[in-house]
Each structure stands twice: as structure tokens, then as C-alpha cells.
Design a protein around this motif. Structure first.
Motif, PDB file in Angstrom:
ATOM      1  N   GLY A   1       0.799  -1.290   0.185  1.00  0.00           N
ATOM      2  CA  GLY A   1      -0.401   0.133   0.424  1.00  0.00           C
ATOM      3  C   GLY A   1       0.336   1.385  -0.063  1.00  0.00           C
ATOM      4  O   GLY A   1       0.768   2.390  -0.930  1.00  0.00           O
ATOM      5  N   LEU A   2       2.285   0.974   0.488  1.00  0.00           N
ATOM      6  CA  LEU A   2       2.844   2.436   0.427  1.00  0.00           C
ATOM      7  C   LEU A   2       3.281   2.724  -0.593  1.00  0.00           C
ATOM      8  O   LEU A   2       3.837   3.953  -0.648  1.00  0.00           O
ATOM      9  CB  LEU A   2       4.041   2.306   1.710  1.00  0.00           C
ATOM     10  CG  LEU A   2       4.699   2.989   2.119  1.00  0.00           C
ATOM     11  CD1 LEU A   2       4.124   4.402   2.362  1.00  0.00           C
ATOM     12  CD2 LEU A   2       5.743   3.171   3.225  1.00  0.00           C
ATOM     13  N   VAL A   3       4.052   2.203  -0.468  1.00  0.00           N
ATOM     14  CA  VAL A   3       4.811   1.894  -1.868  1.00  0.00           C
ATOM     15  C   VAL A   3       3.316   2.228  -3.446  1.00  0.00           C
ATOM     16  O   VAL A   3       3.704   3.349  -4.285  1.00  0.00           O
ATOM     17  CB  VAL A   3       4.673   0.020  -2.867  1.00  0.00           C
ATOM     18  CG1 VAL A   3       5.574   0.314  -4.718  1.00  0.00           C
ATOM     19  CG2 VAL A   3       6.752  -0.854  -2.414  1.00  0.00           C
ATOM     20  N   LEU A   4       1.952   2.342  -3.626  1.00  0.00           N
ATOM     21  CA  LEU A   4       1.808   2.172  -4.549  1.00  0.00           C
ATOM     22  C   LEU A   4       1.149   4.080  -3.942  1.00  0.00           C
ATOM     23  O   LEU A   4       0.757   4.806  -4.988  1.00  0.00           O
ATOM     24  CB  LEU A   4       0.337   1.269  -4.215  1.00  0.00           C
ATOM     25  CG  LEU A   4       0.315   0.148  -5.114  1.00  0.00           C
ATOM     26  CD1 LEU A   4      -1.036  -0.359  -4.830  1.00  0.00           C
ATOM     27  CD2 LEU A   4       0.425   0.717  -6.136  1.00  0.00           C
ATOM     28  N   LEU A   5       0.642   4.115  -2.736  1.00  0.00           N
ATOM     29  CA  LEU A   5       0.928   5.208  -2.478  1.00  0.00           C
ATOM     30  C   LEU A   5       2.183   6.896  -3.618  1.00  0.00           C
ATOM     31  O   LEU A   5       2.193   7.772  -3.557  1.00  0.00           O
ATOM     32  CB  LEU A   5       0.837   5.655  -0.786  1.00  0.00           C
ATOM     33  CG  LEU A   5      -0.784   5.515  -0.180  1.00  0.00           C
ATOM     34  CD1 LEU A   5      -0.597   5.055   0.929  1.00  0.00           C
ATOM     35  CD2 LEU A   5      -1.866   6.470  -1.229  1.00  0.00           C
ATOM     36  N   VAL A   6       3.332   5.955  -2.646  1.00  0.00           N
ATOM     37  CA  VAL A   6       4.687   6.192  -3.450  1.00  0.00           C
ATOM     38  C   VAL A   6       4.050   6.889  -4.763  1.00  0.00           C
ATOM     39  O   VAL A   6       4.436   7.675  -5.886  1.00  0.00           O
ATOM     40  CB  VAL A   6       5.470   6.288  -1.925  1.00  0.00           C
ATOM     41  CG1 VAL A   6       6.909   6.534  -3.557  1.00  0.00           C
ATOM     42  CG2 VAL A   6       6.167   6.009  -1.474  1.00  0.00           C
TER      43      VAL A   6
END
Length: 626
Positions: free
Chosen positions: A200-205
Motif C-alpha cells: 500500500g505504501l509503495v502504491l501511495l508513493v
């Protein structure tokens, strides 16, 4: 069956709608509210005119993205189902999962895509796009004569065409394509974030980087799109100008100067397009790099979770399927955003033209003119074409009902300008023009021009039938009246011989753009027939017989005298013999009256008119366009 259903949806938006309930009666010029001049407000104006279809499109766009995301997530569920069952027990173990997926694929997805297609292709595209063009065209037709003198007709027409398509595409892409992508991206973040917070964090970045690209690099495309739209309009205008004046090009341009002029337009357009494509390449490269990092990171995290035993094989399939689809959609979406930005630039470029406030409008309280008896008065009129001096200075002239007056003077003296002011093609800068005591500035332009019949030196006809061109000023006229007008203009003889490429003959034959299939004299006789048919109480003849040879002029002269009978006539002619018999000749120089009287009186006086008369050889006065 399907055609009947689709036709129902095609009637949701009126493609010819505007603010008026109807157009049966002549309206005041300038009565239509102008279209918004700010781009965002212009787009919003038309979005509101189809708000319910657009709200429905917003819903279907979101559902499309949601269905796509859930189907990719279902891939993982199916993989896990395969791993937990044998071929013999798969259907029994997972019947409801498989049934729901089949129904979603066959029914839900199909219905959502069908609804989205109907909304776009049947409800919005044909009707709203044309509605935008129609409203833009109507506002442009309210523009002054000067507006069209100062621009290419082809360029203005291109703006009308472009603004409808660009505005509609911008709204549709935003509500359907862009919103579908956003919905898919949000669900992808939610699904993978629930699976592994690091994903999820990767996709937010990734989303933040994508937003940076949109915010930083796409404005270059928007600026380039606006410049390419302007360059395209200029290029189109120059091409149309060449075709419209093809005879002049062939007669006076052996060195192909026109080609060089048009080539310059093509070069500007190509340069503008290249600036756009350079910006597009930069954006695509940035998206490719960003997506590469995103897919690699998600793939690595999915495999790490699987080796650690925290995710299933189905989860890995879901993660990889979603990010691969996200990569595909983001590239496709960036392409659509490029189009979105270019469309915005096109709308921005066109709005400056189609939303311009008309310079010459009817007053809010303007009423139709009372039927005219023919008394014309110029009272202390001054007009300079905005130059501050010259042309018409404190001009006063009273013409009695039924009087025949000739305006005489050197080219540039202001004769045609006075006629144009009477027709209110321009507004006087000072003074008043009266028709039967009514200030022409206080009546509707349409009703004023209905009281005046005009034959000009430069006669342009519509690319329609000869019948339509003759009846243009009085479309309700019957066939016998049209034939009578053509006969009085000595036009029936040649009309019977005219045949167009589609085999239409006589009154049914089409005359070509601006009447190019006819000779100058033939066009002039059609114009004279049109004025015969209009039968207005005031008659303006601005070099009305200049394109006729002496024999034809003599043939219709008696009919012209019959047409002038009982009407007020204002005639301009450099061939002084054609106006020598009028009741009064008014000699104008530098916008002022210098002599008045009959032909005989002015010749005896020995002034400017006598000099012009002596200079004529064989009854002709050298003339230039004024």
C-alpha cells in the motif's frame, strides 16, 4: 429492436438547443447571452446543460474501474480455489464463488460497459458536441461586419468545429476515463494495502509521483496544445483563403507566392505539433520509469511475503495482476490526460473567438422599425473607423420619400461608408441617421435591413440553387414571383442554360461557392433579381450595374427604373452616365458634401463633378475599390 432503443437515448439532449424557446420571429442582435469567456466556466456552462447524463457517466465510469479491480482480485481467489480443491471437487467446493464471478463477468460487466457506451455514444457525443457548435455559431453570427473582415472565414469556422469536439471530449474523458482510472487505482491501493501495508505504501508513493508528473510536465502539453490549435486554425484559414480566391492565384501568382504563404502556415503548425510531441515523449518516459519501479517493488514484496508464508499463491497472482493492469491503465490514462490537456488548450484558444462580445448590438429596448415610407436623413454624422479623423465629418443629408439621389465622388470619398452606416453595418461615432424619423440605432438591425434593398458591386452568392439565391431575402415567395423577378433582371435567358455537376438545371442548378460557376454579370443579375423580389421601400445601388456589359445594362435599365418607381433610391456609380438622370446628385469629397444639384446644374457649375464628367471617356470613370 436495438436501433429503436438507441434512438430513444439519442433524444435525451437537444443538439440544437439554446436559451430561446424558439426562433420563429426575428430576434434582437445581441439578445443571446454571451458564452463564458473563461475556459473553466465555458466548460462548466455546457456540463450543466447535460448534468444528468454526465452524472450517470460519472457513475458508470466509477463502476467500470470497480468491476475491473474486482475481476483482477478474483484471479487470486480462483488460484487459491484451484490449490485447495481437486478437479473433481472444484465446482462443488466453490460453486457460489464461481457462479458470482461468472454472473459478474457476463452480466454486471456487460451492463456497465453497455450503459457507459450508450451514455457516451448515443446521449452525449452526437447531441452535446453539436449543441456546443450550434450555440457558438449563433453567437458568431451576431458579430459585426468588421469582425468577419478582420479574420479568415476558414479560421473562424475551424474554431466552431474544434470547440464542440474539444469541450465534449474534455468532459467525457474526465468523467468516464479519468474517473474509471482513479476508482481502479484507489481499489488497488485498498486491496494490496490490506494484503501487505508495504505494498500500500509503495502504491501511495507511486500515486504521488504520478501526480507530480501530471502537475509538473503536463502544463507543457497544455501550452503546446493551445499553440498548436491556433496554428491549425491559421493553417486552415490560409488554405481556405487560397481555394476561395483560386482565380486570383492562377492569374496573378506565377511565382507561387501563395504556396509560400500557405507553407509558412504549415511550418508554424508543424513546429507547434513538434513542441507538443516533445512534451508527450518526456511525460511517457517519466511514467515508464515510475511504473517500472512500482512493478518491481510490488513484485519483490509479493514474493517476499509468499516465501515468508504470510500470503497465498492467489494473493501473489492478485498483486501481480493488479499492478500489471495498473501499469497498462496508467500509460493509457497518461495518453488520455495528454488528450485532456490538449483539448483544454483547444477550448482555451477557441473561447477567445466564439465567446467574444459582439461590438454592434441592438439596444435592450430595441423594437422592430415601423414600416418605412422612405425618408432618409443623415444628421451631423461623423465616422472615422476608429482612427480619430478622416472618412465622414459632420455629414448632413436629407432625402425625401421617393427621391432618387446619386452619391458621387472620388474613390475613398466616403460614399460606400455612408451606405454601410445606413445599413448599420457600423455605428456612427457622432450624430444620428433617421429612417422616417426613427433613429436606426434604436430599432432592431434585422427589421432595419428588411426595409432596404441592396445591390453591391461585389456580389457573392450562396452555394445553393439559383432559386434559393433569388428568394433569399423573401423565402416565402412563390415560383411565379421568382420567375418574374428573374425576368425583370434579364436573367431568365442564361438561367435556363445553367447546369451543375449533379445534373440540376435552370433554377435548380447550384452556383458554386460565392457563385463561381456564373460570370460576374450573371451574378449581378441574380443579385438584382433578389432585390426586385424583396421589394423594399428604400433601394441602395452601390455600383449595381458595374459588372454588366452595355447591352445587358441597357436591357435591364428600364426594369431598374420601374423598380425605383415610388421608392427612395440611393445610388453610387463611377459610371456617371448611369446616375445622370436621377433627381439629385450629391458630390462628396473627404466625407463632406461639396456640391448638390441635377446633372445639368453641376456640369454648368464647373466644379468637382464637372471635372469628373470631363475625365470620363466613353462614359467611364476610372475607379478603385473603396
Amino acid at each position: 429492436m436495438i436501433d429503436r432503443l438507441l434512438r430513444r437515448f439519442e433524444r435525451v439532449i437537444d443538439p440544437y438547443g439554446d436559451v430561446e424557446a424558439g426562433d420563429a420571429e426575428p430576434r434582437r442582435v445581441g439578445a443571446l447571452p454571451p458564452l463564458p469567456r473563461e475556459t473553466n466556466r465555458f466548460i462548466w456552462h455546457f456540463a450543466r446543460e447535460a448534468k444528468w447524463p454526465f452524472l450517470a457517466l460519472l457513475v458508470t465510469g466509477g463502476l467500470t474501474g470497480g468491476v475491473d479491480a474486482l475481476l483482477y482480485a478474483a484471479v487470486g481467489w480462483v488460484v487459491d480455489a484451484l490449490g485447495s480443491s481437486s478437479p473433481a471437487t472444484l465446482v462443488a467446493d466453490h460453486f457460489w464463488l464461481l457462479a458470482i464471478l461468472a454472473a459478474s463477468t457476463l452480466l454486471v460487466r456487460t451492463l456497465v460497459l453497455f450503459a457507459a457506451s450508450v451514455l457516451e455514444q448515443q446521449v452525449i457525443v452526437p447531441s452535446l458536441y453539436n449543441r456546443i457548435r450550434w450555440q457558438s455559431y449563433r453567437r458568431l453570427m451576431d458579430q459585426s461586419y468588421t469582425f468577419f473582415q478582420n479574420d479568415f472565414a476558414g479560421r473562424v469556422a475551424q474554431k466552431v468545429q474544434q470547440v464542440g469536439e474539444a469541450t465534449g471530449d474534455f468532459i467525457v474523458t474526465t468523467l468516464q476515463t479519468f474517473w474509471s482510472f482513479v476508482t481502479f487505482a484507489v481499489l488497488t491501493v485498498a486491496i494490496l494495502g490490506a494484503m501487505d501495508p508495504w505494498m500500500g505504501l509503495v502504491l501511495l508513493v507511486w500515486a504521488a509521483g504520478y501526480g507530480w508528473i501530471v502537475r509538473t510536465l503536463l502544463p507543457r502539453i497544455r501550452r503546446a496544445g493551445r499553440e498548436s490549435a491556433e496554428a491549425r486554425s491559421v493553417m486552415s484559414g490560409r488554405v481556405v483563403d487560397s481555394f476561395t480566391n483560386i482565380l486570383a492565384v492562377k492569374l496573378f501568382d506565377p511565382g507561387r507566392r501563395q504556396d509560400a504563404f500557405v507553407l509558412d502556415g504549415f511550418r508554424r503548425f508543424v513546429d507547434a505539433i513538434r513542441a507538443t510531441t516533445r512534451a508527450i515523449t518526456a511525460v511517457r518516459t517519466a511514467v515508464a520509469v515510475l511504473n517500472g519501479f512500482m512493478m518491481t517493488a510490488i513484485g519483490a514484496l509479493a514474493l517476499h511475503s509468499w516465501t515468508a508464508g504470510t500470503t497465498t499463491t492467489g494473493d501473489v497472482a492478485t498483486a501481480l495482476g493488479l499492478v500489471l493492469r495498473l501499469n497498462q491503465m496508467s500509460g493509457w490514462m497518461m495518453f488520455n490526460i495528454n488528450g485532456l490537456v490538449r483539448n483544454y488548450g483547444t477550448v482555451q484558444d477557441a473561447v477567445a473567438t466564439v465567446s467574444a462580445q459582439p461590438a454592434l448590438v441592438d439596444r435592450p429596448d430595441a423594437a422592430p422599425i415601423r414600416p418605412a415610407g422612405g425618408a432618409v436623413e443623415f444628421r451631423d454624422v461623423t465616422f472615422h473607423y476608429g482612427k480619430g479623423a478622416g472618412v465622414i465629418e459632420n455629414f448632413s443629408l436629407a432625402i425625401r420619400p421617393g427621391e432618387k439621389v446619386g452619391l458621387v465622388g472620388r474613390s475613398g470619398a466616403g460614399k460606400t461608408t455612408l451606405v454601410n452606416l445606413l445599413l448599420r453595418l457600423y455605428d456612427v461615432e457622432k450624430g444620428t441617421i433617421l429612417l422616417d424619423g426613427q433613429d436606426i440605432a434604436g430599432v432592431t438591425q434585422t427589421s432595419l435591413r428588411n426595409e432596404i434593398g441592396v445591390v453591391t458591386q461585389d456580389t457573392s452568392l450562396f452555394h445553393r440553387s439559383i432559386r434559393d439565391n433569388i428568394a433569399y431575402g423573401r423565402p416565402e415567395a412563390g415560383e411565379d414571383e421568382i420567375l418574374s423577378a428573374a425576368r425583370r433582371a434579364d436573367a431568365l435567358g442564361f438561367i435556363g442554360t445553367v447546369r451543375d455537376p449533379n445534373g440540376r438545371v435552370g433554377l435548380d442548378a447550384y452556383v458554386g461557392e460565392r457563385g463561381v460557376k456564373l460570370s460576374g454579370g450573371q451574378r449581378q443579375r441574380i443579385a438584382i433579381a433578389r432585390v426586385f423580389l424583396k421589394n423594399a421601400p428604400v433601394l441602395v445601388l452601390d455600383e449595381a450595374t458595374s459588372a454588366l456589359d452595355s447591352e445587358v445594362e441597357a436591357a435591364i435599365q428600364d426594369n431598374l427604373e420601374g423598380m425605383m418607381e415610388g421608392r427612395t433610391v440611393i445610388a453610387i456609380a463611377h459610371r456617371l452616365s448611369t446616375i445622370a438622370q436621377l433627381d439629385r446628385l450629391v458630390v462628396i469629397d473627404a466625407g463632406r458634401i461639396v456640391e448638390e444639384g441635377t446633372h445639368a446644374e453641376l456640369v454648368r457649375r464647373g466644379g468637382l463633378y464637372a471635372g469628373l464628367w470631363r475625365r470620363q471617356s466613353g462614359g467611364f470613370l476610372p475607379a478603385a475599390a473603396e
